[in-house]
Design a protein around this motif. Structure first.
Motif, PDB file in Angstrom:
ATOM      1  N   SER A 146     -59.962   4.276-108.965  1.00  0.00           N
ATOM      2  CA  SER A 146     -59.164   4.230-107.745  1.00  0.00           C
ATOM      3  C   SER A 146     -59.296   5.521-106.946  1.00  0.00           C
ATOM      4  CB  SER A 146     -57.689   3.973-108.069  1.00  0.00           C
ATOM      5  OG  SER A 146     -57.145   5.061-108.784  1.00  0.00           O
ATOM      6  N   GLN A 147     -59.528   6.623-107.626  1.00  0.00           N
ATOM      7  CA  GLN A 147     -59.720   7.884-106.899  1.00  0.00           C
ATOM      8  C   GLN A 147     -61.068   7.894-106.197  1.00  0.00           C
ATOM      9  OE1 GLN A 147     -59.094  10.666-110.086  1.00  0.00           O
ATOM     10  NE2 GLN A 147     -57.067  11.185-109.329  1.00  0.00           N
ATOM     11  N   LYS A 148     -62.082   7.288-106.815  1.00  0.00           N
ATOM     12  CA  LYS A 148     -63.404   7.266-106.207  1.00  0.00           C
ATOM     13  C   LYS A 148     -63.486   6.306-105.034  1.00  0.00           C
ATOM     14  CE  LYS A 148     -65.696   7.256-110.386  1.00  0.00           C
ATOM     15  NZ  LYS A 148     -66.845   6.867-111.182  1.00  0.00           N
ATOM     16  N   HIS A 149     -62.699   5.248-105.078  1.00  0.00           N
ATOM     17  CA  HIS A 149     -62.831   4.212-104.061  1.00  0.00           C
ATOM     18  C   HIS A 149     -61.586   4.062-103.193  1.00  0.00           C
ATOM     19  CE1 HIS A 149     -66.541   2.990-105.944  1.00  0.00           C
ATOM     20  NE2 HIS A 149     -65.927   2.861-107.102  1.00  0.00           N
TER      21      HIS A 149
ATOM     22  N   PRO B 104     -60.547   7.278-100.547  1.00  0.00           N
ATOM     23  CA  PRO B 104     -61.357   7.339 -99.319  1.00  0.00           C
ATOM     24  C   PRO B 104     -61.169   6.123 -98.419  1.00  0.00           C
ATOM     25  CG  PRO B 104     -62.662   8.018-101.185  1.00  0.00           C
ATOM     26  CD  PRO B 104     -61.367   7.483-101.737  1.00  0.00           C
ATOM     27  N   ALA B 105     -60.963   4.937 -99.007  1.00  0.00           N
ATOM     28  CA  ALA B 105     -60.734   3.745 -98.187  1.00  0.00           C
ATOM     29  C   ALA B 105     -59.415   3.862 -97.436  1.00  0.00           C
ATOM     30  CB  ALA B 105     -60.744   2.491 -99.060  1.00  0.00           C
ATOM     31  N   LEU B 106     -58.388   4.350 -98.103  1.00  0.00           N
ATOM     32  CA  LEU B 106     -57.092   4.524 -97.440  1.00  0.00           C
ATOM     33  C   LEU B 106     -57.186   5.548 -96.314  1.00  0.00           C
ATOM     34  CD1 LEU B 106     -54.048   3.982 -97.299  1.00  0.00           C
ATOM     35  CD2 LEU B 106     -53.757   5.831 -98.953  1.00  0.00           C
ATOM     36  N   ILE B 107     -57.890   6.624 -96.562  1.00  0.00           N
ATOM     37  CA  ILE B 107     -58.045   7.654 -95.529  1.00  0.00           C
ATOM     38  C   ILE B 107     -58.866   7.109 -94.357  1.00  0.00           C
ATOM     39  CG2 ILE B 107     -59.072   9.908 -95.057  1.00  0.00           C
ATOM     40  CD1 ILE B 107     -58.198  10.683 -97.920  1.00  0.00           C
TER      41      ILE B 107
ATOM     42  N   ALA C 212     -63.202  -2.200 -89.570  1.00  0.00           N
ATOM     43  CA  ALA C 212     -63.160  -2.886 -90.863  1.00  0.00           C
ATOM     44  C   ALA C 212     -64.389  -2.534 -91.689  1.00  0.00           C
ATOM     45  CB  ALA C 212     -63.059  -4.392 -90.654  1.00  0.00           C
ATOM     46  N   TRP C 213     -65.558  -2.462 -91.060  1.00  0.00           N
ATOM     47  CA  TRP C 213     -66.758  -2.061 -91.788  1.00  0.00           C
ATOM     48  C   TRP C 213     -66.609  -0.639 -92.328  1.00  0.00           C
ATOM     49  CZ3 TRP C 213     -69.958   2.034 -90.472  1.00  0.00           C
ATOM     50  CH2 TRP C 213     -71.050   2.202 -91.310  1.00  0.00           C
ATOM     51  N   ASN C 214     -65.995   0.236 -91.547  1.00  0.00           N
ATOM     52  CA  ASN C 214     -65.784   1.614 -91.961  1.00  0.00           C
ATOM     53  C   ASN C 214     -64.947   1.673 -93.243  1.00  0.00           C
ATOM     54  OD1 ASN C 214     -64.952   4.506 -91.789  1.00  0.00           O
ATOM     55  ND2 ASN C 214     -63.054   3.575 -91.117  1.00  0.00           N
ATOM     56  N   VAL C 215     -63.865   0.921 -93.288  1.00  0.00           N
ATOM     57  CA  VAL C 215     -63.006   0.906 -94.477  1.00  0.00           C
ATOM     58  C   VAL C 215     -63.759   0.298 -95.656  1.00  0.00           C
ATOM     59  CG1 VAL C 215     -60.860   0.021 -95.452  1.00  0.00           C
ATOM     60  CG2 VAL C 215     -60.902   0.839 -93.100  1.00  0.00           C
ATOM     61  N   TYR C 216     -64.468  -0.790 -95.429  1.00  0.00           N
ATOM     62  CA  TYR C 216     -65.257  -1.436 -96.481  1.00  0.00           C
ATOM     63  C   TYR C 216     -66.306  -0.479 -97.040  1.00  0.00           C
ATOM     64  CZ  TYR C 216     -68.587  -4.629 -98.651  1.00  0.00           C
ATOM     65  OH  TYR C 216     -69.448  -5.229 -99.534  1.00  0.00           O
TER      66      TYR C 216
END
Length: 66
Positions: free
Chosen positions: A4-7, A10-13, A57-61
């Motif tokens: 969760s720290q690796k993925h 960064p997705a939340l940010i 959305a692509w950025n978060v993905y």
């Protein structure tokens, strides 16, 4: 580092500030590219809402999976 720290972080940010999740993961040029593309797309296609949303959305993905 846990998964969760690796993925997740960064997705939340990137959810809040597009491109910053990629920069935190060490992908500096990709993060800057997302800022530039997001700004250009947002400026020229603000009236559609669909295209800027797709870029966001692509950025978060990408921040989550890459």
């Amino acid at each position: 580092m846990t998964s969760s720290q690796k993925h997740g972080i960064p997705a939340l940010i990137s959810f809040l500030i597009p491109g910053l999740g990629q920069i935190i993961k060490g992908q500096l040029f990709k993060g800057i590219f997302i800022w530039i593309i997001g700004g250009v797309v947002g400026f020229f296609f603000w009236w559609t809402f669909i295209i800027p949303f797709a870029v966001w959305a692509w950025n978060v993905y990408d921040a989550y999976n890459n």
